[in-house]
Design a protein around this motif. Sequence first.
Motif, PDB file in Angstrom:
ATOM      1  N   ALA A  61      14.598  44.777 -30.296  1.00  0.00           N
ATOM      2  CA  ALA A  61      13.268  44.174 -30.006  1.00  0.00           C
ATOM      3  C   ALA A  61      13.544  42.741 -29.505  1.00  0.00           C
ATOM      4  CB  ALA A  61      12.814  43.949 -31.690  1.00  0.00           C
ATOM      5  N   ALA A  62      14.519  42.078 -30.203  1.00  0.00           N
ATOM      6  CA  ALA A  62      14.592  40.492 -29.594  1.00  0.00           C
ATOM      7  C   ALA A  62      15.209  40.879 -28.145  1.00  0.00           C
ATOM      8  CB  ALA A  62      15.798  39.894 -30.739  1.00  0.00           C
ATOM      9  N   ALA A  63      16.001  41.670 -27.969  1.00  0.00           N
ATOM     10  CA  ALA A  63      16.579  41.831 -26.618  1.00  0.00           C
ATOM     11  C   ALA A  63      15.291  42.148 -25.497  1.00  0.00           C
ATOM     12  CB  ALA A  63      17.470  43.110 -26.319  1.00  0.00           C
ATOM     13  N   LEU A  64      14.398  43.287 -25.925  1.00  0.00           N
ATOM     14  CA  LEU A  64      13.192  43.403 -25.159  1.00  0.00           C
ATOM     15  C   LEU A  64      12.409  42.130 -24.685  1.00  0.00           C
ATOM     16  CD1 LEU A  64      11.402  45.459 -23.664  1.00  0.00           C
ATOM     17  CD2 LEU A  64      10.463  46.095 -25.684  1.00  0.00           C
ATOM     18  N   VAL A  65      11.888  41.361 -26.085  1.00  0.00           N
ATOM     19  CA  VAL A  65      11.163  40.212 -25.823  1.00  0.00           C
ATOM     20  C   VAL A  65      12.046  39.228 -24.910  1.00  0.00           C
ATOM     21  CG1 VAL A  65      10.197  38.168 -26.934  1.00  0.00           C
ATOM     22  CG2 VAL A  65       9.799  40.545 -27.878  1.00  0.00           C
ATOM     23  N   ALA A  66      13.235  39.266 -25.175  1.00  0.00           N
ATOM     24  CA  ALA A  66      13.976  38.001 -24.155  1.00  0.00           C
ATOM     25  C   ALA A  66      13.731  38.563 -22.644  1.00  0.00           C
ATOM     26  CB  ALA A  66      15.357  38.028 -24.887  1.00  0.00           C
ATOM     27  N   ALA A  67      13.961  39.848 -22.608  1.00  0.00           N
ATOM     28  CA  ALA A  67      14.027  40.381 -21.124  1.00  0.00           C
ATOM     29  C   ALA A  67      12.646  40.029 -20.611  1.00  0.00           C
ATOM     30  CB  ALA A  67      14.378  42.000 -21.095  1.00  0.00           C
ATOM     31  N   VAL A  68      11.479  40.306 -21.210  1.00  0.00           N
ATOM     32  CA  VAL A  68      10.255  40.128 -20.549  1.00  0.00           C
ATOM     33  C   VAL A  68      10.136  38.622 -20.270  1.00  0.00           C
ATOM     34  CG1 VAL A  68       7.660  40.018 -20.947  1.00  0.00           C
ATOM     35  CG2 VAL A  68       9.239  42.099 -21.681  1.00  0.00           C
ATOM     36  N   ARG A  69      10.394  37.759 -21.334  1.00  0.00           N
ATOM     37  CA  ARG A  69      10.255  36.376 -21.041  1.00  0.00           C
ATOM     38  C   ARG A  69      11.221  35.706 -19.869  1.00  0.00           C
ATOM     39  NH1 ARG A  69       7.434  33.513 -24.484  1.00  0.00           N
ATOM     40  NH2 ARG A  69       6.540  34.308 -26.487  1.00  0.00           N
ATOM     41  N   ALA A  70      12.524  36.381 -19.794  1.00  0.00           N
ATOM     42  CA  ALA A  70      13.320  35.920 -18.640  1.00  0.00           C
ATOM     43  C   ALA A  70      12.533  36.353 -17.395  1.00  0.00           C
ATOM     44  CB  ALA A  70      14.630  36.485 -19.070  1.00  0.00           C
ATOM     45  N   GLY A  71      12.253  37.620 -17.503  1.00  0.00           N
ATOM     46  CA  GLY A  71      11.567  38.038 -16.213  1.00  0.00           C
ATOM     47  C   GLY A  71      10.355  37.351 -15.672  1.00  0.00           C
ATOM     48  N   VAL A  72       9.660  36.610 -16.527  1.00  0.00           N
ATOM     49  CA  VAL A  72       8.583  35.946 -16.185  1.00  0.00           C
ATOM     50  C   VAL A  72       9.161  34.525 -15.628  1.00  0.00           C
ATOM     51  CG1 VAL A  72       6.446  34.697 -16.798  1.00  0.00           C
ATOM     52  CG2 VAL A  72       6.818  36.975 -17.600  1.00  0.00           C
ATOM     53  N   SER A  73       9.935  33.929 -16.446  1.00  0.00           N
ATOM     54  CA  SER A  73      10.412  32.526 -16.325  1.00  0.00           C
ATOM     55  C   SER A  73      11.096  32.705 -14.912  1.00  0.00           C
ATOM     56  CB  SER A  73      11.133  32.108 -17.318  1.00  0.00           C
ATOM     57  OG  SER A  73      12.286  32.700 -17.524  1.00  0.00           O
ATOM     58  N   GLY A  74      11.782  33.584 -14.534  1.00  0.00           N
ATOM     59  CA  GLY A  74      12.664  33.945 -13.340  1.00  0.00           C
ATOM     60  C   GLY A  74      11.977  34.884 -12.515  1.00  0.00           C
ATOM     61  N   GLY A  75      10.617  35.010 -12.305  1.00  0.00           N
ATOM     62  CA  GLY A  75      10.055  35.652 -11.325  1.00  0.00           C
ATOM     63  C   GLY A  75      10.198  34.904 -10.060  1.00  0.00           C
ATOM     64  N   GLU A  76       9.639  35.777  -8.876  1.00  0.00           N
ATOM     65  CA  GLU A  76       9.491  35.391  -7.357  1.00  0.00           C
ATOM     66  C   GLU A  76       8.950  33.958  -7.403  1.00  0.00           C
ATOM     67  OE1 GLU A  76       8.895  39.907  -5.973  1.00  0.00           O
ATOM     68  OE2 GLU A  76       8.299  38.154  -4.761  1.00  0.00           O
ATOM     69  N   GLY A  77       9.421  32.999  -6.843  1.00  0.00           N
ATOM     70  CA  GLY A  77       8.627  31.706  -6.782  1.00  0.00           C
ATOM     71  C   GLY A  77       9.326  30.631  -7.581  1.00  0.00           C
ATOM     72  N   GLY A  78       9.837  31.273  -8.840  1.00  0.00           N
ATOM     73  CA  GLY A  78      10.321  30.325  -9.891  1.00  0.00           C
ATOM     74  C   GLY A  78       9.121  30.197 -10.662  1.00  0.00           C
ATOM     75  N   GLY A  79       9.359  29.329 -12.082  1.00  0.00           N
ATOM     76  CA  GLY A  79       8.366  28.997 -13.001  1.00  0.00           C
ATOM     77  C   GLY A  79       8.198  29.831 -13.927  1.00  0.00           C
ATOM     78  N   GLY A  80       7.818  29.531 -15.189  1.00  0.00           N
ATOM     79  CA  GLY A  80       7.388  30.486 -16.208  1.00  0.00           C
ATOM     80  C   GLY A  80       5.743  30.286 -16.441  1.00  0.00           C
ATOM     81  N   VAL A  81       5.505  30.586 -17.615  1.00  0.00           N
ATOM     82  CA  VAL A  81       4.140  30.712 -17.979  1.00  0.00           C
ATOM     83  C   VAL A  81       3.298  29.682 -17.464  1.00  0.00           C
ATOM     84  CG1 VAL A  81       2.587  31.063 -19.823  1.00  0.00           C
ATOM     85  CG2 VAL A  81       4.489  32.320 -19.991  1.00  0.00           C
ATOM     86  N   ARG A  82       4.006  28.412 -17.606  1.00  0.00           N
ATOM     87  CA  ARG A  82       3.349  26.917 -17.089  1.00  0.00           C
ATOM     88  C   ARG A  82       3.886  26.669 -15.705  1.00  0.00           C
ATOM     89  NH1 ARG A  82       0.147  26.272 -21.466  1.00  0.00           N
ATOM     90  NH2 ARG A  82       1.242  26.889 -23.595  1.00  0.00           N
ATOM     91  N   ARG A  89       1.004  37.053 -10.673  1.00  0.00           N
ATOM     92  CA  ARG A  89       2.402  37.266 -10.439  1.00  0.00           C
ATOM     93  C   ARG A  89       3.404  37.062 -11.607  1.00  0.00           C
ATOM     94  NH1 ARG A  89       3.607  35.860  -4.985  1.00  0.00           N
ATOM     95  NH2 ARG A  89       5.489  36.203  -5.609  1.00  0.00           N
ATOM     96  N   GLN A  90       2.944  36.445 -12.844  1.00  0.00           N
ATOM     97  CA  GLN A  90       3.843  36.341 -13.969  1.00  0.00           C
ATOM     98  C   GLN A  90       3.564  37.722 -14.554  1.00  0.00           C
ATOM     99  OE1 GLN A  90       2.917  32.701 -16.196  1.00  0.00           O
ATOM    100  NE2 GLN A  90       2.116  31.537 -14.401  1.00  0.00           N
ATOM    101  N   LEU A  91       2.534  38.152 -14.745  1.00  0.00           N
ATOM    102  CA  LEU A  91       2.564  39.369 -15.431  1.00  0.00           C
ATOM    103  C   LEU A  91       3.163  40.610 -14.558  1.00  0.00           C
ATOM    104  CD1 LEU A  91       1.444  41.207 -17.574  1.00  0.00           C
ATOM    105  CD2 LEU A  91      -0.689  41.556 -16.160  1.00  0.00           C
ATOM    106  N   TRP A  92       3.116  40.445 -13.243  1.00  0.00           N
ATOM    107  CA  TRP A  92       3.915  41.534 -12.441  1.00  0.00           C
ATOM    108  C   TRP A  92       5.437  41.196 -12.600  1.00  0.00           C
ATOM    109  CZ3 TRP A  92       4.393  45.471  -9.839  1.00  0.00           C
ATOM    110  CH2 TRP A  92       5.414  45.614  -8.697  1.00  0.00           C
ATOM    111  N   ALA A  93       6.113  40.044 -12.685  1.00  0.00           N
ATOM    112  CA  ALA A  93       7.253  39.809 -12.938  1.00  0.00           C
ATOM    113  C   ALA A  93       7.695  40.313 -14.408  1.00  0.00           C
ATOM    114  CB  ALA A  93       7.952  38.292 -12.849  1.00  0.00           C
ATOM    115  N   GLY A  94       6.836  40.074 -15.522  1.00  0.00           N
ATOM    116  CA  GLY A  94       7.072  40.443 -16.844  1.00  0.00           C
ATOM    117  C   GLY A  94       7.316  42.072 -16.914  1.00  0.00           C
TER     118      GLY A  94
END
Length: 212
Positions: A61-82, A89-94
């Motif tokens: 569970a921790a690994a899955l949540v971490a993967a989703v958060r990392a996907g968003v924070s490292g999505g195309e163009g950079g930047g996380g939720v904020r 685009r954040q949802l797409w990366a997540g």
Amino acid sequence: MPRAVREQQMLDAAVRIFGQRGYRAASMDEIADVAGVSKPLVYLYLNSKEELFTACIRREAAALVAAVRAGVSGGEGGGGVRGGLPADRQLWAGLQAFFTHTAERPDAWVVLHNQARTQGEPFAAEVAVMREEIVAFVTSLIAEAAREAHRKPELAEREVAGLAQALVGAAESLAGWANGDASVSAKEAAATLMNFAWAGLGELMEGRRWVP
């Protein structure tokens, strides 16, 4: 071998057996054999089958949540939720991170999505904590999309929460479908959900609602 490394080796074996055999049918003998250790050593480290299963749930569970958060924070163009990216685009990366992770760890996804939920408490409660965290994360993305579309967001808090629940539920179902068909890539699964859900949300953000 250091204790921490040995424990992870046992958990790897346990996730594989629980995912393939199911919680009830899985045996500690088989888990020990796959891990390459003695059965008494498994009990020494993890005490019981129930505690071993709980440890598997928590780790995955921790690994899955971490993967989703990392996907968003490292999505195309950079930047996380904020970080400046539009909410879609954040949802797409997540979503791509979610489907990639579940595809790479199919036994872990079976443990989380199928086994843990059907074996009663306290296992179901462990998964519920993970799901609530992901739902809260998606809720923040939808709320941000509403803020982007309207200076004064028109989506009620309850409506945003309901949309997040529906989106997460759809992702869970799609993960099972994608994992059952080797021809479906993580990107295709993510695109399927974006086309189905976010295209509709896009209309909602513009104030165009479906009415019977």
